[in-house]
Design an enzyme around this catalytic site. Structure first.
Site, PDB file in Angstrom:
ATOM      1  N   ASP B  11       0.869  -1.178   0.000  1.00 37.22           N
ATOM      2  CA  ASP B  11       0.000   0.000   0.000  1.00 37.22           C
ATOM      3  C   ASP B  11       0.900   1.220   0.000  1.00 37.22           C
ATOM      4  O   ASP B  11       1.764   1.368   0.867  1.00 37.22           O
ATOM      5  CB  ASP B  11      -0.895   0.018   1.241  1.00 37.22           C
ATOM      6  CG  ASP B  11      -1.956  -1.077   1.180  1.00 37.22           C
ATOM      7  OD1 ASP B  11      -2.320  -1.492   0.059  1.00 37.22           O
ATOM      8  OD2 ASP B  11      -2.407  -1.523   2.251  1.00 37.22           O
ATOM      9  N   ASP B 130     -14.371  -4.939  -3.788  1.00 31.73           N
ATOM     10  CA  ASP B 130     -14.454  -4.905  -2.323  1.00 31.73           C
ATOM     11  C   ASP B 130     -15.879  -5.275  -1.954  1.00 31.73           C
ATOM     12  O   ASP B 130     -16.816  -4.587  -2.379  1.00 31.73           O
ATOM     13  CB  ASP B 130     -14.142  -3.498  -1.789  1.00 31.73           C
ATOM     14  CG  ASP B 130     -12.702  -3.084  -2.075  1.00 31.73           C
ATOM     15  OD1 ASP B 130     -11.858  -3.964  -2.284  1.00 31.73           O
ATOM     16  OD2 ASP B 130     -12.429  -1.863  -2.081  1.00 31.73           O
TER      17      ASP B 130
END
Lengths: 201, 259
Positions: B11, B130
């Site tokens: 990330d 997601d």
């Protein structure tokens, strides 16, 4: 070592060029300049995506220039769709002929419960006598991503098993192809590309 | 034999690798290029770089980061975060990515999937989803709700039907994150992963919830995942990809070893 990389607008070339440079080669890219094929010390035909894109090789006249270079003995490496182009054609785009250096055709993986495309790291069974795959030990892994493949024949340099056995690499004299992506296959891939660059030197 | 992939996820915020939000002030996880190279050396089968802020101003930083990271990386490299157009994708490919991951932008404009796929091939398009189970639905798993904008907003889509549409439009892989499992380290959502994997013909990458080796073995068998993504399990020095894969191999899971 000057390596002529053929651009026929099928996917990006960045990874292949970067890897060739990492190995000390000087890649030059052409999307239609025959002179770069005529003067080539090595030719690499990369390719991801659809077989129909190889139509551009005919439209630009590069097919003839490549055929002549191959006849002169220039080492040639096709990667993924670039390997499939060495065959007579592919059922992915039946109207588009390949180079026909190998007489068979490429076909889609048979219907099964397994996923298509075949994506990921799979192992190679290397056949004796391959110069391209010299030093690749049994069971070394390389990275694949494809839905079509060439058949296992006398010209097959390595076999991989997925749904059915298929040609992971093909090789006859100076003409070679790999269904996997050596530029994405870690140390094994670098070894294979190094073999290609050092061949006959 | 085709092996199960272990994918290391970085990330990235403003050109630096960051960790779970609650730890961001405590531990800096370093330079993306250095970390990606380390993961590849330690046996990761693939690297995913997610630009978690993906602001307009950050675009140039992202491209520079991708370029630097790709330079010495010889395993597949996927980049996601803030890719809203085929032009954005093209820039990321030119910088050295092999695949792009698209999420909110694909839901807003599903034609983006085929637009990128037709130029760069289906293998270059990963659709990230997601999803969170919907207890109110008749089938909470198959009808799990899809969320956008980092999980902040419901997209009004159900996970299985959206995954199928993504495949039809030419996605090469699905990266499925369980929002219920994410960050818990209590294991992947195997039911959710299996529901999606059984519904599509393309490979599914499981994400969210990795904590132990057994969790990976479980998501490959029960979850029918083809690959699994992990971030914090590596960052905190719990495990390297190599040690994870050695333990998986011992448990009978086909993995790329030696690596």
């Amino acid at each position: 070592m000057r390596v002529t990389v053929i651009d026929y607008k099928a996917g990006n070339l960045t990874s292949v060029l970067k890897t060739l440079k990492h190995l000390g080669a000087e890649p030059v890219v052409t999307d239609g300049d025959w002179s770069l094929v005529e003067s080539a010390e090595r030719i690499v035909l990369p390719g991801v995506g659809h077989f129909a894109a190889t139509e551009r090789l005919d439209a630009t006249g590069l097919t003839g220039a490549i055929r002549a270079a191959i006849a002169r003995g220039v080492p040639f490496l096709g990667i993924c769709v670039g390997m499939q182009w060495l065959y007579a054609g592919s059922t992915e785009a039946p109207q588009q002929p390949g180079l026909g250096h190998f007489p068979e055709s490429c076909t889609r993986f048979a219907e099964s419960t397994e996923k298509v495309p075949h994506v990921g790291w799979n192992s190679l069974e290397v056949r004796e006598g391959s110069r391209l795959l010299a030093g690749v030990e049994p069971g070394e892994f390389v990275y694949f991503t494809h839905s079509y493949k060439g058949p296992v024949t006398a010209d097959t340099a390595a076999v991989t098993q997925y749904i059915e056995p298929f040609a992971a690499a093909v090789e006859r004299a100076n003409v070679m192809g790999v269904q996997f992506h050596p530029e994405k296959s870690g140390a094994t891939g670098l070894k294979i590309l190094r073999n290609f660059l050092e061949m006959g030197r | 034999m085709l092996t199960k992939r272990i994918i290391a996820c970085l990330d990235v915020h403003a050109g630096r690798v960051v960790k779970g939000v609650q730890f961001v002030d405590l531990i800096d996880a370093g330079d993306p290029a250095t970390q990606a190279a380390r993961h590849a050396r330690e046996g990761a089968d693939e690297i995913v770089l997610l630009d978690i802020t993906a602001t307009h101003e950050g675009r140039q930083t992202l491209l520079d980061t991708v370029r630097r990271t790709a330079r010495e990386l010889f395993v597949p490299f996927c980049v996601g975060g803030g890719i809203k157009s085929a032009r954005d994708a093209e820039q990321v490919f030119e910088a050295g990515a092999d695949k792009v991951s698209i999420n909110s932008a694909a839901l807003a404009d599903p034609e983006l999937i085929s637009a990128i796929g037709s130029s760069f091939g289906a293998q270059a398009v990963v659709v990230a989803i997601d999803a969170r189970r919907d207890p109110a639905a008749a089938d909470p798993v198959h009808d799990a709700q899809v969320f956008v904008h980092g999980g902040r907003k419901p997209a009004g889509r159900r996970v299985v039907e959206w995954a199928r549409e993504a495949e039809e439009r030419g996605a090469g892989e699905i990266l499925l994150t369980s929002m219920d499992a994410d960050g818990t380290r209590a294991g992947f959502d195997c039911e959710l992963t299996a529901a999606v994997s059984e519904a599509v013909g393309i490979p599914v990458i499981a994400s969210g919830g990795a904590g132990t080796v057994a969790h990976f073995a479980d998501v490959f068998s029960r979850g029918k995942a083809h690959a699994a993504l992990a971030a914090s399990i590596f960052h905190f020095g719990v495990s390297t990809s190599r040690s994870l894969k050695e333990e998986l191999a011992a448990a009978g899971v086909p993995v790329r070893l030696p690596c």
